[in-house]
Motif scaffolding. Structure first.
Motif, PDB file in Angstrom:
ATOM      1  N   GLU A  17       0.991  -8.344 -12.521  1.00  0.00           N
ATOM      2  CA  GLU A  17       1.121  -9.952 -12.413  1.00  0.00           C
ATOM      3  C   GLU A  17       1.482 -10.253 -11.215  1.00  0.00           C
ATOM      4  O   GLU A  17       1.211 -11.366 -10.684  1.00  0.00           O
ATOM      5  CB  GLU A  17       2.270 -10.370 -13.558  1.00  0.00           C
ATOM      6  CG  GLU A  17       1.864 -10.278 -15.044  1.00  0.00           C
ATOM      7  CD  GLU A  17       0.697 -11.529 -15.393  1.00  0.00           C
ATOM      8  OE1 GLU A  17       0.894 -12.662 -14.631  1.00  0.00           O
ATOM      9  OE2 GLU A  17      -0.251 -11.072 -16.195  1.00  0.00           O
ATOM     10  N   MET A  18       2.131  -9.618 -10.429  1.00  0.00           N
ATOM     11  CA  MET A  18       2.664  -9.943  -9.126  1.00  0.00           C
ATOM     12  C   MET A  18       1.704  -9.540  -7.945  1.00  0.00           C
ATOM     13  O   MET A  18       1.985  -9.695  -6.770  1.00  0.00           O
ATOM     14  CB  MET A  18       4.007  -9.302  -8.787  1.00  0.00           C
ATOM     15  CG  MET A  18       5.119  -9.602  -9.694  1.00  0.00           C
ATOM     16  SD  MET A  18       6.814  -8.959  -9.524  1.00  0.00           S
ATOM     17  CE  MET A  18       6.526  -7.543  -8.280  1.00  0.00           C
ATOM     18  N   ASP A  19       0.738  -9.091  -8.258  1.00  0.00           N
ATOM     19  CA  ASP A  19      -0.421  -8.338  -7.697  1.00  0.00           C
ATOM     20  C   ASP A  19      -0.240  -7.454  -6.590  1.00  0.00           C
ATOM     21  O   ASP A  19      -0.530  -7.294  -5.274  1.00  0.00           O
ATOM     22  CB  ASP A  19      -1.002  -9.756  -6.724  1.00  0.00           C
ATOM     23  CG  ASP A  19      -1.903 -10.967  -7.686  1.00  0.00           C
ATOM     24  OD1 ASP A  19      -2.372 -10.129  -8.717  1.00  0.00           O
ATOM     25  OD2 ASP A  19      -2.054 -11.887  -7.440  1.00  0.00           O
ATOM     26  N   ILE A  22      -1.842  -1.038  -7.537  1.00  0.00           N
ATOM     27  CA  ILE A  22      -1.331   0.101  -8.309  1.00  0.00           C
ATOM     28  C   ILE A  22      -1.993   1.306  -8.082  1.00  0.00           C
ATOM     29  O   ILE A  22      -2.442   1.879  -9.051  1.00  0.00           O
ATOM     30  CB  ILE A  22      -1.327  -0.479  -9.775  1.00  0.00           C
ATOM     31  CG1 ILE A  22      -0.520  -1.624  -9.999  1.00  0.00           C
ATOM     32  CG2 ILE A  22      -0.769   0.585 -10.888  1.00  0.00           C
ATOM     33  CD1 ILE A  22      -0.581  -2.200 -11.057  1.00  0.00           C
ATOM     34  N   ALA A  23      -2.574   1.525  -6.968  1.00  0.00           N
ATOM     35  CA  ALA A  23      -3.356   2.792  -6.932  1.00  0.00           C
ATOM     36  C   ALA A  23      -2.514   4.201  -7.008  1.00  0.00           C
ATOM     37  O   ALA A  23      -1.253   4.088  -7.005  1.00  0.00           O
ATOM     38  CB  ALA A  23      -3.866   2.774  -5.501  1.00  0.00           C
ATOM     39  N   PRO A  24      -3.193   5.303  -7.263  1.00  0.00           N
ATOM     40  CA  PRO A  24      -2.364   6.419  -7.646  1.00  0.00           C
ATOM     41  C   PRO A  24      -1.469   6.747  -6.563  1.00  0.00           C
ATOM     42  O   PRO A  24      -0.438   7.416  -6.603  1.00  0.00           O
ATOM     43  CB  PRO A  24      -3.342   7.604  -7.794  1.00  0.00           C
ATOM     44  CG  PRO A  24      -4.369   6.752  -8.413  1.00  0.00           C
ATOM     45  CD  PRO A  24      -4.692   5.399  -7.636  1.00  0.00           C
ATOM     46  N   SER A  25      -1.573   6.652  -5.130  1.00  0.00           N
ATOM     47  CA  SER A  25      -0.963   6.870  -4.135  1.00  0.00           C
ATOM     48  C   SER A  25       0.249   5.784  -4.021  1.00  0.00           C
ATOM     49  O   SER A  25       1.118   6.179  -3.218  1.00  0.00           O
ATOM     50  CB  SER A  25      -1.885   6.710  -2.770  1.00  0.00           C
ATOM     51  OG  SER A  25      -2.407   5.233  -2.666  1.00  0.00           O
ATOM     52  N   ASN A  26       0.047   4.718  -4.541  1.00  0.00           N
ATOM     53  CA  ASN A  26       1.168   3.749  -4.662  1.00  0.00           C
ATOM     54  C   ASN A  26       2.067   3.653  -5.830  1.00  0.00           C
ATOM     55  O   ASN A  26       2.653   2.845  -6.470  1.00  0.00           O
ATOM     56  CB  ASN A  26       0.667   2.335  -4.397  1.00  0.00           C
ATOM     57  CG  ASN A  26       0.202   2.125  -2.990  1.00  0.00           C
ATOM     58  OD1 ASN A  26       0.608   2.863  -2.339  1.00  0.00           O
ATOM     59  ND2 ASN A  26      -0.698   1.175  -3.024  1.00  0.00           N
ATOM     60  N   VAL A  27       2.516   4.761  -6.391  1.00  0.00           N
ATOM     61  CA  VAL A  27       3.394   5.170  -7.524  1.00  0.00           C
ATOM     62  C   VAL A  27       4.727   4.499  -7.255  1.00  0.00           C
ATOM     63  O   VAL A  27       5.606   4.123  -8.037  1.00  0.00           O
ATOM     64  CB  VAL A  27       3.256   6.420  -7.954  1.00  0.00           C
ATOM     65  CG1 VAL A  27       4.356   6.857  -9.242  1.00  0.00           C
ATOM     66  CG2 VAL A  27       2.003   6.873  -8.747  1.00  0.00           C
ATOM     67  N   TYR A  28       4.992   4.570  -5.882  1.00  0.00           N
ATOM     68  CA  TYR A  28       6.380   4.213  -5.319  1.00  0.00           C
ATOM     69  C   TYR A  28       6.508   2.727  -5.532  1.00  0.00           C
ATOM     70  O   TYR A  28       7.607   2.522  -5.860  1.00  0.00           O
ATOM     71  CB  TYR A  28       6.105   4.746  -3.699  1.00  0.00           C
ATOM     72  CG  TYR A  28       7.670   4.079  -2.841  1.00  0.00           C
ATOM     73  CD1 TYR A  28       8.640   4.826  -3.307  1.00  0.00           C
ATOM     74  CD2 TYR A  28       7.600   2.972  -2.137  1.00  0.00           C
ATOM     75  CE1 TYR A  28       9.715   4.499  -2.624  1.00  0.00           C
ATOM     76  CE2 TYR A  28       8.497   2.521  -1.633  1.00  0.00           C
ATOM     77  CZ  TYR A  28       9.794   3.425  -1.732  1.00  0.00           C
ATOM     78  OH  TYR A  28      10.892   2.981  -1.078  1.00  0.00           O
ATOM     79  N   ASN A  29       5.591   2.007  -5.651  1.00  0.00           N
ATOM     80  CA  ASN A  29       5.651   0.475  -5.722  1.00  0.00           C
ATOM     81  C   ASN A  29       6.061   0.299  -7.435  1.00  0.00           C
ATOM     82  O   ASN A  29       6.726  -0.473  -7.625  1.00  0.00           O
ATOM     83  CB  ASN A  29       4.410  -0.250  -5.616  1.00  0.00           C
ATOM     84  CG  ASN A  29       4.089  -0.406  -4.054  1.00  0.00           C
ATOM     85  OD1 ASN A  29       5.060  -0.282  -3.384  1.00  0.00           O
ATOM     86  ND2 ASN A  29       2.945  -0.479  -3.606  1.00  0.00           N
ATOM     87  N   VAL A  30       5.483   1.045  -8.278  1.00  0.00           N
ATOM     88  CA  VAL A  30       5.719   0.752  -9.545  1.00  0.00           C
ATOM     89  C   VAL A  30       7.178   1.393  -9.908  1.00  0.00           C
ATOM     90  O   VAL A  30       7.958   0.608 -10.675  1.00  0.00           O
ATOM     91  CB  VAL A  30       4.702   1.625 -10.560  1.00  0.00           C
ATOM     92  CG1 VAL A  30       5.174   1.645 -11.884  1.00  0.00           C
ATOM     93  CG2 VAL A  30       3.437   1.102 -10.353  1.00  0.00           C
ATOM     94  N   ASN A  31       7.461   2.284  -9.241  1.00  0.00           N
ATOM     95  CA  ASN A  31       8.819   2.821  -9.575  1.00  0.00           C
ATOM     96  C   ASN A  31      10.013   1.976  -8.898  1.00  0.00           C
ATOM     97  O   ASN A  31      11.091   1.565  -9.557  1.00  0.00           O
ATOM     98  CB  ASN A  31       9.305   4.268  -8.736  1.00  0.00           C
ATOM     99  CG  ASN A  31       8.283   5.222  -9.594  1.00  0.00           C
ATOM    100  OD1 ASN A  31       8.199   5.140 -10.681  1.00  0.00           O
ATOM    101  ND2 ASN A  31       8.058   6.424  -9.035  1.00  0.00           N
ATOM    102  N   ASN A  32       9.616   1.328  -7.756  1.00  0.00           N
ATOM    103  CA  ASN A  32      10.556   0.135  -7.421  1.00  0.00           C
ATOM    104  C   ASN A  32      10.734  -1.010  -8.339  1.00  0.00           C
ATOM    105  O   ASN A  32      11.798  -1.297  -8.460  1.00  0.00           O
ATOM    106  CB  ASN A  32       9.977  -0.211  -5.977  1.00  0.00           C
ATOM    107  CG  ASN A  32      10.499   0.569  -4.767  1.00  0.00           C
ATOM    108  OD1 ASN A  32      11.251   1.603  -4.775  1.00  0.00           O
ATOM    109  ND2 ASN A  32       9.628   0.600  -3.537  1.00  0.00           N
TER     110      ASN A  32
END
Length: 59
Positions: A17-19, A22-32
């Motif tokens: 929703e926040m654009d 969510i690439a596999p290398s960006n799991v860090y963003n989802v965890n944040n």
């Protein structure tokens, strides 16, 4: 986004929703985002209905 959602949201759905990428290398963003949602739940801005599912508290 939580007010218009008809079901509790997961961190991944909030990222979409926040654009936020969510690439596999960006799991860090989802965890944040997940950590921020948990902090909001601790402050009672959101409610964690089940582990990883967040929604607005009911009045």
């Amino acid at each position: 986004m939580f007010a218009s959602a008809d079901a509790p949201l997961r961190a991944r759905a909030v990222c979409k929703e926040m654009d936020v990428e969510i690439a596999p290398s960006n799991v860090y963003n989802v965890n944040n985002v997940r950590l921020k949602l948990k902090r909001l739940a601790e402050r009672r801005v959101l409610t964690e209905t089940e582990q990883g599912l967040f929604t607005l508290p009911r009045p």
